[in-house]
Design an enzyme around this catalytic site. Structure first.
Site, PDB file in Angstrom:
ATOM      1  N   GLU A   1      52.599  88.034 -42.295  1.00  0.00           N
ATOM      2  CA  GLU A   1      53.813  88.793 -41.986  1.00  0.00           C
ATOM      3  C   GLU A   1      53.964  89.992 -42.917  1.00  0.00           C
ATOM      4  O   GLU A   1      54.976  90.163 -43.598  1.00  0.00           O
ATOM      5  CB  GLU A   1      55.046  87.887 -42.056  1.00  0.00           C
ATOM      6  CG  GLU A   1      55.063  86.810 -40.994  1.00  0.00           C
ATOM      7  CD  GLU A   1      56.330  85.982 -40.982  1.00  0.00           C
ATOM      8  OE1 GLU A   1      56.633  85.384 -39.938  1.00  0.00           O
ATOM      9  OE2 GLU A   1      57.024  85.920 -42.024  1.00  0.00           O
TER      10      GLU A   1
ATOM     11  N   GLU B   1      53.249  82.048 -34.756  1.00  0.00           N
ATOM     12  CA  GLU B   1      54.368  81.235 -35.219  1.00  0.00           C
ATOM     13  C   GLU B   1      55.520  81.312 -34.230  1.00  0.00           C
ATOM     14  O   GLU B   1      55.830  82.391 -33.716  1.00  0.00           O
ATOM     15  CB  GLU B   1      54.907  81.720 -36.566  1.00  0.00           C
ATOM     16  CG  GLU B   1      54.073  81.450 -37.780  1.00  0.00           C
ATOM     17  CD  GLU B   1      54.808  81.877 -39.053  1.00  0.00           C
ATOM     18  OE1 GLU B   1      56.059  81.867 -39.066  1.00  0.00           O
ATOM     19  OE2 GLU B   1      54.131  82.233 -40.032  1.00  0.00           O
TER      20      GLU B   1
END
Length: 658
Positions: free
Chosen positions: A156, A313
């Protein structure tokens, strides 16, 4: 992304299924229980080692891969692939203690200290040196491991360290500006530094937009946003290039965050830098939650160029970081997951496999919850695994292009929401989502594409709040319309060029002639104000005092109350073989749908669903395989499709082969 690579593996095509796995959080004896439960759930892949730098390198230059070797071997023995992270997302305490100069500095000059994650400067040469040393050790050690299916760069990128205002960032920002502008004269022109005596006479005078006495220079702010996205991309490329040198046959990706208001990373610019696109997405409770999920998945599918992508995710149930974290209702776990599949995902993964017992995310749901395998949640996880196995025929298929598109432009998002504007209430992503919901309400398939996409492939294009319009983009849009395309844009579009300079001569600037109208002054609305239109809809947030400049411009709706009474609100201007429409206020999904239908009719774009299903069901298509997504909380009868799926259960998705 002309020829994207997929996971390194053998065997028949399948939809991958799994999660982030953090065995280092648990005693060794738990690992065997984990893999047994993974096999029961149908897990085929896990992301490993994401936050394990401190375990992999417990002291400077001392590497310990023993525990990771054991985990990799155990997973391979049980037929589970590994998406191996480079572990560079969170530097260990010994590194930041020895080199506190790698820590980010916020806009007010405060140090961002360790204790969370992503406490590193993207422009720190010291951090880069340590990170690449770790990547080299990992790449060398695991190059030939049979479980290794892909590399997962960092994690991320930019989630918590997007904007760094340190001295390292200042030096790197100046270098970036030299590359962009070459000369100080060009920079001074682009930044409009004649205003407020900001003229620069040396590169060393330039700083990031740190805390200032009043609003920082707007072009400086916009360039810093561009720079911040670029330096994170540069870190991605640095790790990727080293991995390609060490393991050229193993694909490399990183997890994007195309979700909600996350906007700092220009993923349209990043997508070409990965071997396959991966994304993290989390739903936010509310009446538009399902539409936002579909909207995000649609954007990711088109960032991937229609090729399969990886849902890295999402959550099985509640998260831990919202003000109130509500669990998902029965059926929502599968519906949310399969929505991503419908938009092109060939892998469905969660954060995380086993719910943590300690740490900041211990209340975040997982595939294996605190309650264990004897829980309703785990049974739902097993059921989804079975469903994905049944859908193996979808694997490898591409998105089938729609006839309509919505342009989503990161630079317009950044610039339109800066300070010192007609209103600070404008929300770019919300307006784009409103248009997307209107398409869903009408039952019309639509692609959400970057401004750089080849628009000629679409009969109709909506470009809400396309605020930043360089001359080249204005020419592309004009050519699109004159060659037969049908364009609609909205308030605050076409206003500035790439330097955030206003196009002079009246609004909407670069698009004024194409739209056949002129606006002298914006008329934003106060929070308690609204504007009624004569077609029965109501506008909020914004209005424009429109003057028509072409006799061919049609007025499709006018304001009917207040000072704006009688003025055009929604227009359409024929141009060449196409047309260009304008919507001057925020109408919301229902109001947009009321005018969108007419625009679509002119473009001969129609719903592919029977009338009784429009708005109740979302249709997506992958190489002729139709996915039907229930948008309601009640079962939907599908017999009007003539398909062998007579009822679509509430919170369910059906896939119908061609």
């Amino acid at each position: 992304m002309s020829s994207p690579r997929w996971l390194r593996r053998t065997g028949a095509p399948r939809l991958e299924y799994g999660a982030d796995y953090n065995p280092e959080q648990w005693p060794r004896e738990v690992w065997d229980d984990d893999v047994r439960a993974m096999r029961e759930a149908g897990v085929t892949i896990v992301s490993l080692g994401i936050f394990s730098w401190a375990r992999l390198e417990p002291a400077d230059g001392e590497f310990d891969f023993g525990w990771l070797d054991e985990a990799m071997d155990l997973l391979h023995a049980n037929g589970i692939l590994v998406d191996l992270a480079t572990a560079t997302a969170s530097p260990p305490p010994w590194l930041t203690a020895a080199h506190p100069e790698v820590l980010p500095i916020d806009q007010q000059g405060r140090t961002v200290w360790p204790g969370g994650r992503q406490h590193w400067r993207p422009t720190s040469k010291i951090f880069r040196r340590y990170a690449l040393r770790l990547v080299r050790e990992l790449g060398t050690h695991y190059a030939n491991h049979p479980a290794l299916a892909a590399w997962h760069v960092n994690n991320e990128l930019g989630c918590h360290n997007l904007y760094d205002f340190s001295d390292d960032a200042a030096v790197a920002f100046r270098d970036w500006l030299r590359s962009r502008y070459a000369t100080l004269d060009a920079l001074n022109h682009a930044w409009g530094t004649a205003f407020w005596s900001q003229h620069y006479t040396a590169w060393e005078q330039i700083l990031p937009p740190r805390l200032a006495a009043t609003h920082p220079n707007p072009t400086q702010q916009l360039d810093f946003k561009r720079f911040s996205s670029d330096v994170l991309k540069d870190h991605l490329i640095a790790e990727r290039e080293l991995l390609r040198e060490l393991t050229p046959e193993v694909p490399v990706t990183t997890n994007f965050m195309v979700v909600g208001e996350t906007k700092g990373m220009n993923y349209a610019d990043w997508a070409a830098e990965v071997d396959f696109v991966a994304n993290d997405h989390y739903t936010h409770p509310g009446p538009r939650s399902r539409d936002e999920l579909s909207f995000a998945a649609n954007r990711v599918g088109n960032l991937a160029g229609g090729a399969p992508w990886f849902l890295m995710e999402h959550s099985t149930s509640a998260v831990n970081w919202q003000p109130v974290n509500v669990p998902k209702r029965p059926g929502e776990l599968a519906r949310d997951s399969l929505t991503h599949v419908a938009h092109g995902a060939d892998a469905v993964c969660f954060f995380q496999w086993r719910q943590s017992r300690a740490g900041a995310e211990k209340y975040h749901s997982a595939m294996l919850p605190h309650a264990g395998t004897g829980s309703a949640l785990f049974r739902a996880v097993v059921s989804l695994g079975e469903r994905l196995r049944d859908l193996a025929f979808v694997a490898g298929t591409h998105r089938t292009r729609a006839r309509a598109a919505i342009v989503f432009d990161w630079e317009s998002w950044w610039a339109a929401e800066q300070d010192s504007h007609p209103t600070d209430r404008l929300r770019y992503q919300q307006e784009a989502l409103d248009w997307y919901s209107a398409f869903l309400d009408l039952g019309v398939r639509v692609d959400v594409v970057p401004a750089s996409a080849p628009l000629a492939e679409y009969a109709f294009v909506a470009a809400p709040i396309l605020h930043v319009v360089p001359a080249a983009l204005a020419e592309r849009l004009t050519s699109y319309v004159h060659n037969g395309g049908h364009l609609v844009t909205t308030y605050f579009s076409g206003i500035v060029d790439e330097n955030d300079h206003v196009w002079l001569g009246g609004y909407p600037g670069a698009l004024r002639e194409l739209l056949g109208l002129r606006i002298e002054e914006f008329a934003p609305l106060l929070d308690d104000e609204s504007a009624a239109l004569d077609n029965g809809t109501t506008g909020t947030l914004w209005t424009d005092r429109i003057d028509l400049t072409s006799p061919a411009t049609e007025v499709l709706a006018s304001y009917k109350t207040g000072e704006m009474a009688g003025r055009p609100a929604v227009t359409r201007h024929p141009a060449g073989a196409g047309s260009a429409g304008y919507v001057s206020t925020r109408l919301g999904p229902a109001g947009i749908a009321a005018v969108l239908g007419e625009f679509l009719d002119r473009a001969a774009v129609r719903s592919e669903l029977p009338p009784d299903l429009r708005g109740r069901v979302e249709l997506t298509v992958r190489d002729g395989i139709r996915f039907l997504l229930n948008r309601t909380d009640a079962p939907v009868d599908l017999t009007s499709l003539g398909a062998d799926v007579p009822v679509l259960a509430a919170r369910a998705v059906a896939a119908i082969r061609a």
